[in-house]
Design a protein around this motif. Structure first.
Motif, PDB file in Angstrom:
ATOM      1  N   TYR A 102       0.826  -1.209   0.000  1.00 40.77           N
ATOM      2  CA  TYR A 102       0.000   0.000   0.000  1.00 40.77           C
ATOM      3  C   TYR A 102       0.862   1.262   0.000  1.00 40.77           C
ATOM      4  N   LYS A 103       0.277   2.332  -0.540  1.00 39.77           N
ATOM      5  CA  LYS A 103       0.827   3.677  -0.377  1.00 39.77           C
ATOM      6  C   LYS A 103      -0.287   4.564   0.143  1.00 39.77           C
ATOM      7  N   ALA A 104      -0.039   5.201   1.285  1.00 36.75           N
ATOM      8  CA  ALA A 104      -1.023   6.103   1.881  1.00 36.75           C
ATOM      9  C   ALA A 104      -0.550   7.539   1.675  1.00 36.75           C
ATOM     10  N   THR A 105      -1.437   8.361   1.116  1.00 35.53           N
ATOM     11  CA  THR A 105      -1.094   9.746   0.800  1.00 35.53           C
ATOM     12  C   THR A 105      -2.058  10.695   1.500  1.00 35.53           C
ATOM     13  N   LYS A 106      -1.489  11.717   2.154  1.00 43.07           N
ATOM     14  CA  LYS A 106      -2.303  12.763   2.766  1.00 43.07           C
ATOM     15  C   LYS A 106      -1.609  14.081   2.494  1.00 43.07           C
ATOM     16  N   GLY A 107      -2.217  14.872   1.630  1.00 45.46           N
ATOM     17  CA  GLY A 107      -1.562  16.101   1.204  1.00 45.46           C
ATOM     18  C   GLY A 107      -0.305  15.762   0.418  1.00 45.46           C
ATOM     19  N   ARG A 108       0.833  16.297   0.848  1.00 41.76           N
ATOM     20  CA  ARG A 108       2.109  16.011   0.186  1.00 41.76           C
ATOM     21  C   ARG A 108       2.896  14.892   0.872  1.00 41.76           C
ATOM     22  N   SER A 109       2.310  14.325   1.896  1.00 43.84           N
ATOM     23  CA  SER A 109       2.982  13.266   2.644  1.00 43.84           C
ATOM     24  C   SER A 109       2.635  11.890   2.073  1.00 43.84           C
ATOM     25  N   GLU A 110       3.641  11.045   1.887  1.00 40.22           N
ATOM     26  CA  GLU A 110       3.449   9.689   1.381  1.00 40.22           C
ATOM     27  C   GLU A 110       4.090   8.687   2.331  1.00 40.22           C
ATOM     28  N   VAL A 111       3.378   7.596   2.601  1.00 44.30           N
ATOM     29  CA  VAL A 111       3.898   6.528   3.455  1.00 44.30           C
ATOM     30  C   VAL A 111       3.650   5.197   2.752  1.00 44.30           C
ATOM     31  N   TYR A 112       4.695   4.364   2.661  1.00 45.64           N
ATOM     32  CA  TYR A 112       4.557   3.034   2.076  1.00 45.64           C
ATOM     33  C   TYR A 112       4.354   2.024   3.204  1.00 45.64           C
ATOM     34  N   LEU A 113       3.405   1.120   3.007  1.00 51.49           N
ATOM     35  CA  LEU A 113       3.042   0.149   4.041  1.00 51.49           C
ATOM     36  C   LEU A 113       3.152  -1.267   3.480  1.00 51.49           C
ATOM     37  N   LYS A 114       3.832  -2.118   4.216  1.00 53.56           N
ATOM     38  CA  LYS A 114       4.211  -3.430   3.704  1.00 53.56           C
ATOM     39  C   LYS A 114       3.020  -4.333   3.401  1.00 53.56           C
ATOM     40  N   ASP A 115       2.026  -4.407   4.320  1.00 56.59           N
ATOM     41  CA  ASP A 115       0.941  -5.364   4.157  1.00 56.59           C
ATOM     42  C   ASP A 115      -0.297  -4.878   4.906  1.00 56.59           C
ATOM     43  N   ASP A 116      -1.313  -5.749   4.998  1.00 53.08           N
ATOM     44  CA  ASP A 116      -2.563  -5.374   5.660  1.00 53.08           C
ATOM     45  C   ASP A 116      -2.346  -5.045   7.127  1.00 53.08           C
ATOM     46  N   SER A 117      -1.456  -5.784   7.786  1.00 52.24           N
ATOM     47  CA  SER A 117      -1.188  -5.529   9.193  1.00 52.24           C
ATOM     48  C   SER A 117      -0.576  -4.143   9.390  1.00 52.24           C
ATOM     49  N   ALA A 118       0.363  -3.781   8.516  1.00 50.25           N
ATOM     50  CA  ALA A 118       0.986  -2.455   8.612  1.00 50.25           C
ATOM     51  C   ALA A 118      -0.026  -1.350   8.324  1.00 50.25           C
ATOM     52  N   LEU A 119      -0.928  -1.600   7.376  1.00 54.59           N
ATOM     53  CA  LEU A 119      -1.971  -0.616   7.074  1.00 54.59           C
ATOM     54  C   LEU A 119      -2.887  -0.427   8.278  1.00 54.59           C
ATOM     55  N   ASP A 120      -3.314  -1.536   8.902  1.00 56.42           N
ATOM     56  CA  ASP A 120      -4.166  -1.443  10.085  1.00 56.42           C
ATOM     57  C   ASP A 120      -3.471  -0.646  11.192  1.00 56.42           C
ATOM     58  N   GLU A 121      -2.181  -0.922  11.410  1.00 57.39           N
ATOM     59  CA  GLU A 121      -1.436  -0.232  12.456  1.00 57.39           C
ATOM     60  C   GLU A 121      -1.389   1.273  12.185  1.00 57.39           C
ATOM     61  N   TYR A 122      -1.174   1.632  10.922  1.00 57.14           N
ATOM     62  CA  TYR A 122      -1.109   3.043  10.536  1.00 57.14           C
ATOM     63  C   TYR A 122      -2.467   3.725  10.748  1.00 57.14           C
ATOM     64  N   LEU A 123      -3.549   3.059  10.343  1.00 56.25           N
ATOM     65  CA  LEU A 123      -4.885   3.633  10.478  1.00 56.25           C
ATOM     66  C   LEU A 123      -5.304   3.716  11.941  1.00 56.25           C
ATOM     67  N   VAL A 124      -4.931   2.713  12.726  1.00 57.69           N
ATOM     68  CA  VAL A 124      -5.256   2.735  14.154  1.00 57.69           C
ATOM     69  C   VAL A 124      -4.569   3.912  14.830  1.00 57.69           C
ATOM     70  N   ASP A 125      -3.296   4.130  14.523  1.00 57.50           N
ATOM     71  CA  ASP A 125      -2.578   5.262  15.114  1.00 57.50           C
ATOM     72  C   ASP A 125      -3.257   6.584  14.759  1.00 57.50           C
ATOM     73  N   ALA A 126      -3.686   6.692  13.494  1.00 63.45           N
ATOM     74  CA  ALA A 126      -4.356   7.923  13.062  1.00 63.45           C
ATOM     75  C   ALA A 126      -5.705   8.092  13.756  1.00 63.45           C
ATOM     76  N   GLY A 127      -6.467   7.001  13.883  1.00 66.66           N
ATOM     77  CA  GLY A 127      -7.782   7.071  14.512  1.00 66.66           C
ATOM     78  C   GLY A 127      -7.705   7.351  16.002  1.00 66.66           C
ATOM     79  N   VAL A 128      -6.759   6.712  16.678  1.00 68.32           N
ATOM     80  CA  VAL A 128      -6.622   6.881  18.131  1.00 68.32           C
ATOM     81  C   VAL A 128      -6.269   8.320  18.486  1.00 68.32           C
ATOM     82  N   SER A 129      -5.528   8.979  17.623  1.00 67.52           N
ATOM     83  CA  SER A 129      -5.097  10.349  17.916  1.00 67.52           C
ATOM     84  C   SER A 129      -6.248  11.347  17.918  1.00 67.52           C
ATOM     85  N   SER A 130      -7.400  10.944  17.383  1.00 73.22           N
ATOM     86  CA  SER A 130      -8.498  11.913  17.267  1.00 73.22           C
ATOM     87  C   SER A 130      -9.800  11.460  17.929  1.00 73.22           C
ATOM     88  N   MET A 131      -9.793  10.281  18.612  1.00 70.27           N
ATOM     89  CA  MET A 131     -11.037   9.743  19.159  1.00 70.27           C
ATOM     90  C   MET A 131     -10.877   9.323  20.619  1.00 70.27           C
TER      91      MET A 131
END
Length: 323
Positions: free
Chosen positions: A36-65
């Motif tokens: 996966y490649k996750a893009t937000k604005g000009r920032s890009e992050v490459y993620l190895k697999d589904d587990s890495a994607l979940d970890e990235y999304l969880v970190d983003a969600g936890v920071s705001s909820m």
């Protein structure tokens, strides 16, 4: 992905049969390109697999909820630990036979009904609580349940004159999967004894400013009002909490899933997969030669019958099936 795994298996078979010394000497490696490649604005992050994607999304969600659970507010690292538990629950749920409704199995685990030490009377009492939980999250339907003669559980869901039947056999209740689910669910069961609310941090701060003091003696301990505002979510199960946090983490993100290395630009391929200073690779080894030879012969050989027997013997144990 699955197609890549198929190609990798074919190549491993070729090298194992035609060039075994490459493996024996440790000269065969498997590249680990990002899925996966996750893009937000000009920032890009490459993620190895589904587990890495979940970890990235969880970190983003936890920071705001914030999760207003019956056991208290959960936020930050405390909320993330609850989500790690939810992810482990999701992994175990993949091993539950597909003929069972996953919501019913999850609620059975949270309610303690999968306890392998229960007598029939204890399970009957617990199933009554499970039925109440199912009905509280399905307001238009009426749920009933009873134990079958062999010790299984027969649920009935009446909705607009139509009755659905869900039977959880005694063989599953006594299975290793059920025991593992019971053990894992009990770790955080008190956080889901009733529905909680997932609230945006900003919304929670505004609500705190507007809130009026509650007179002494009023209110119910552990009770979360079943009223949600915009941006909030009712959560009664770990799977609901995980889905809501992942959805929150996805907001504002553009996520690209690579189907193959051919979809990458040359500079992306170099940066993520080929650059010796940055790449990740797996060395292929064969610690048990006889076991490796047996599995290659059984699954990749010319004789069909052993492969068919393997599929039939393991069909019910499959967690991820590609058809």
């Amino acid at each position: 992905d699955v197609d890549g795994a198929h190609i990798r298996t074919l190549l491993l078979t070729f090298f194992y049969r035609q060039m075994p010394e490459l493996i024996e000497r440790g000269h065969l490696f498997i590249a680990q390109p990002p899925l996966y490649k996750a893009t937000k604005g000009r920032s890009e992050v490459y993620l190895k697999d589904d587990s890495a994607l979940d970890e990235y999304l969880v970190d983003a969600g936890v920071s705001s909820m914030v999760f207003e659970a019956p056991s208290g507010h959960r936020s930050g690292q405390d909320l993330k630990s609850l989500l790690d538990h939810a992810r482990r629950m999701r992994t175990l749920m993949r091993y539950v036979p597909r003929r069972y409704d996953p919501v019913i199995i999850e609620v059975l685990a949270l309610g303690g009904a999968l306890d392998p030490t229960f007598t029939r009377e204890q399970r009957e009492a617990t199933v009554a609580e499970v039925t109440r939980r199912l009905e509280s999250g399905d307001e238009e339907a009426r749920w009933t349940a009873r134990l079958t003669e062999d010790g299984g559980i027969h649920f009935e869901r009446l909705w607009r004159g139509v009755t659905d039947h869900h039977i959880v056999e005694a063989t599953f209740l006594a299975s290793a999967e059920a025991r593992k689910l019971h053990t894992l669910a009990s770790e955080q069961a008190e956080s889901f004894v009733a529905a909680g609310k997932l609230v945006p941090l900003k919304g929670m701060a505004a609500a705190a400013e507007d809130a009026e003091p509650t007179p002494e003696g009023e209110g119910q301990i552990g009770r979360v009002p079943n009223v949600v505002a915009r941006g909030e979510s009712l959560v009664a199960r770990p799977s609901q909490l995980l889905d809501a946090i992942l959805a929150s983490g996805r907001k504002g993100l553009a996520i690209q899933r690579y189907k193959g290395l051919g979809e990458m630009n040359a500079d992306q391929l170099w940066e993520t997969t080929l650059d010796p200073s940055n790449r990740t690779m797996l060395r292929v080894t064969s610690d048990d030669v006889s076991a490796a030879d047996m599995i290659f012969t059984q699954l990749m050989g010319e004789v069909v019958e052993p492969r068919r027997e393997f599929i039939q013997d393991n069909a019910l144990n499959v967690a991820n099936l590609d058809v």
